[in-house]
Structures are given as structure tokens and as C-alpha cells.
Enzyme design. Structure first.
Site, PDB file in Angstrom:
ATOM      1  N   SER A 225       0.835  -1.203   0.000  1.00  0.00           N
ATOM      2  CA  SER A 225       0.000   0.000   0.000  1.00  0.00           C
ATOM      3  C   SER A 225       0.865   1.245   0.000  1.00  0.00           C
ATOM      4  CB  SER A 225      -0.920   0.020   1.226  1.00  0.00           C
ATOM      5  OG  SER A 225      -1.806  -1.084   1.212  1.00  0.00           O
ATOM      6  N   SER A 263      -3.229  -3.898  -2.905  1.00  0.00           N
ATOM      7  CA  SER A 263      -2.611  -2.629  -2.529  1.00  0.00           C
ATOM      8  C   SER A 263      -3.669  -1.587  -2.186  1.00  0.00           C
ATOM      9  CB  SER A 263      -1.742  -2.126  -3.692  1.00  0.00           C
ATOM     10  OG  SER A 263      -0.770  -1.218  -3.246  1.00  0.00           O
ATOM     11  N   GLU A 265      -4.038   2.264  -2.166  1.00  0.00           N
ATOM     12  CA  GLU A 265      -3.500   3.584  -2.543  1.00  0.00           C
ATOM     13  C   GLU A 265      -4.509   4.658  -2.155  1.00  0.00           C
ATOM     14  OE1 GLU A 265      -0.479   1.282  -3.868  1.00  0.00           O
ATOM     15  OE2 GLU A 265      -2.583   0.913  -4.308  1.00  0.00           O
TER      16      GLU A 265
END
Length: 335
Positions: A225, A263, A265
Site C-alpha cells: 500500500s 494494494s 492507494e
């Protein structure tokens, strides 16, 4: 780090601390079992709850456990500091920030009955025994107390246990200067980096990661991340800020991240230029003309790209509780 990313000049500190009033503090927990901590971005030195800031949020990939984004999306304002920590400590840091805001309000002569702390996270479980949830209220308060326009980068605070492109990640920051109608404005980005795959890493267009991967044989999928906090004194509306913070993703892509499935973001932005008075009927906001916004777009992309690099370059090698080692970028690459 002597590397020029992009075209735009950076501020005196080359960090988010170049935006007047913005400070950053860390508290790092570094012992045999724990490589973790907390980092706090303080948007101003006065009462942000009574004089809120224009703010925006954007989630590019939502594999994350943040708190406070829903109200930013709805109201377009920020009313507390922003704290970064590890995944399983979001609740404890949220509780500590509620306590901090209640104490601040009491000292100023009023009571808080609702508040929207903003807490973001990345998962440091590869280096930190995350299940023990080591971050306590005292650590959050220590990070706030240490906040300064000048602050450490690398494996500090919430960045202590981070991994970026299979090397040591952490906290990084960079800034850019913009001129609009003869007035100079600042834009700074702070990142918590825990994403990317080593073979994909590109620096200034060069496939640096593939050469490093041949030496250390470490390459995992892009599934971590990255938290990106953007601050500016450029006068922007919440809608304009949303457009600007989306360009932080350009900085990640230039370094080789494709934003993998696992991930998270998350981008949060605030402008110090407009403060929202309490209980106002009508009030005036200043904002730039949309024809000038490309300057902020470029600044966000360049500052994010450089901030990620700085998070890796200034990080020292770290050995985790299970013996896992994350090497530093500066062992293999020098600008």
C-alpha cells in the site's frame, strides 16, 4: 539525496514542511519484536476544529483500513491532524486522536461531542509482530509533541516496518513551488510507502530494480500500500483538490508501480489557504482559475515520485522479528 526529479523547483526543506504551518512528528517503536510506530501530520498551529481546512480524498485501490475518509468526501473539510500507523493499530490511534482533540477543546474552553479523526495505515507484518498492536496513546501524543517543519525521513515513525519495491520503505516527503499571477505557492507530499515490486522499480526512467533483483533475488508481486498526504497553500476548492491529489498516482506509476490487487492507494489533500469559519452564514473562498491547475498537477506528480524515492533512500536496513531483512536502496544505487 542529490537527484532532480522533474522540472519544477522544490522548497527550502524539500518536504511537506515547506507549506507554512504544516509540521510532522514521529514516534518510532524499535525493539526485538516490534518495528512500527506512528507519524502525525499537523496541518496548522491554531485550532483546526474551529477553523477547518478545505480537504479532499481519493481512493485509487481500496485494500485498506482507513478512518475518516467518508466525512472528508461528504463535507470537503479537515478538522483534525492526520495520523499514519500500521493496519491493526488504526482503532487505537483513532481513540488516541479523539482524546487529543477533546483535551485541546477543553483547554480552549469548549466541548467536542463529535469529531472526525483521519487515520491511515499500511501493513508492516513482514517486519513487525503486528498482532501485539504495540502503538499506544502515549506514542501518538509523543509524535504530536515532536512535530516540526523539519523532520526525519526513512524508517521512522509509521515507516519503521514498511517495504517498498522489496527494499526498505518508510516515510518520505518532497515539495514543489508554483507561481500564479506573480505569487509563489507551495505544494508538499508526504508518503508512507509499502508497495511495489523490485523488478518494476524505475528511477529517472532507468530500470534500476532489475539490476538490483539480479543481485539479491528478491521480487514479489505489487500488493502493498501507499498513503499519500498532499498539503498546499494554493487556494483550491475541494473539487479542485480532488483533481490535484489524483495526480499523486502519476508519481507511483513513474517509479514502476501498477497498483496491484492487494494494494491500498489512498490520497488525502488539504489547502491551508481557505479556512472554514464556525457557524458562518455565507463566507468567501478564494480559488485559482482552472486554466492554472496544470501547475498543481505537475507538482503533485513530481513531489510524489521524489517523496517515494526519499522514503527508500533515507531508510536504513531493518531486520524484522522473524529474521526477515529489508535492504536499503542506497546500498545499491546512488544519485
Amino acid at each position: 539525496m542529490n537527484l532532480k526529479i522533474g522540472r519544477m523547483p522544490h522548497g527550502e526543506r524539500n518536504s511537506i514542511g515547506d507549506v507554512p504551518g504544516v509540521r510532522v512528528g514521529h514516534c518510532t517503536i524499535d525493539n526485538e519484536r516490534h518495528k512500527t510506530g506512528v507519524t502525525v501530520v499537523m496541518p496548522c498551529e491554531d485550532d483546526i476544529f474551529k477553523r477547518k481546512m478545505v480537504a479532499a480524498q481519493h481512493v485509487l485501490n481500496g485494500f485498506g483500513k482507513t478512518a475518516g475518509l467518508m466525512q472528508i468526501a461528504e463535507l470537503g473539510t479537515l478538522e483534525t491532524p492526520i495520523a499514519l500507523t500500521n493496519t491493526l493499530n488504526v482503532g487505537k490511534v483513532h481513540d488516541a486522536m479523539v482524546e487529543y482533540m477533546c483535551r485541546q477543546a477543553e483547554q480552549r474552553g469548549y466541548a467536542i461531542t463529535s469529531v472526525n479523526p483521519v487515520i491511515c495505515e499500511c501493513n508492516d507484518a513482514s517486519l513487525n509482530d503486528i498482532r501485539e498492536r504495540a502503538v499506544e496513546q502515549s506514542h501518538v501524543f509523543a509524535a504530536i509533541e515532536s512535530a516540526s517543519p523539519s523532520f526525519a525521513e526513512g524508517d521512522v515513525g509509521a515507516g519503521k516496518g514498511m517495504t517498498c519495491h522489496d527494499l526498505k520503505g518508510g516515510i518520505g516527503s518532497s515539495s514543489r513551488l508554483m507561481e500564479v499571477d506573480g505569487e509563489v505557492f507551495h505544494l508538499g507530499v508526504l508518503v508512507q510507502t509499502n508497495h511495489g515490486s523490485l523488478s518494476d522499480l524505475r528511477i529517472d526512467g532507468q530500470m534500476v530494480g532489475q539490476e538490483i533483483e539480479r543481485r539479491i533475488h528478491e521480487d514479489t508481486p505489487d500488493q502493498g500500500s501507499c498513503i499519500m498526504i498532499l498539503a498546499t497553500d494554493l487556494p483550491l476548492t475541494a473539487r479542485q483538490l480532488t483533481r490535484v491529489i489524483r495526480r499523486c498516482s502519476v508519481g507511483l506509476a513513474r517509479l514502476g508501480s501498477y497498483i496491484g490487487h492487494g494494494s491500498g492507494e489512498v490520497m488525502i489533500g488539504f489547502s491551508t489557504a481557505n479556512r472554514i469559519p464556525e457557524n458562518a452564514g455565507c463566507f468567501q473562498l478564494r480559488c485559482i482559475h482552472e486554466s492554472q491547475i496544470n501547475k498543481a498537477f505537475r507538482a503533485a506528480a513530481e513531489a510524489t515520485e521524489e517523496a517515494v524515492l526519499r522514503s527508500m533512500y533515507f531508510a536504513n536496513p531493518v531486520t524484522g522479528y522473524s529474521g526477515k531483512v529489508r535492504r536499503s536502496l542506497k546500498e545499491f544505487w546512488q544519485p
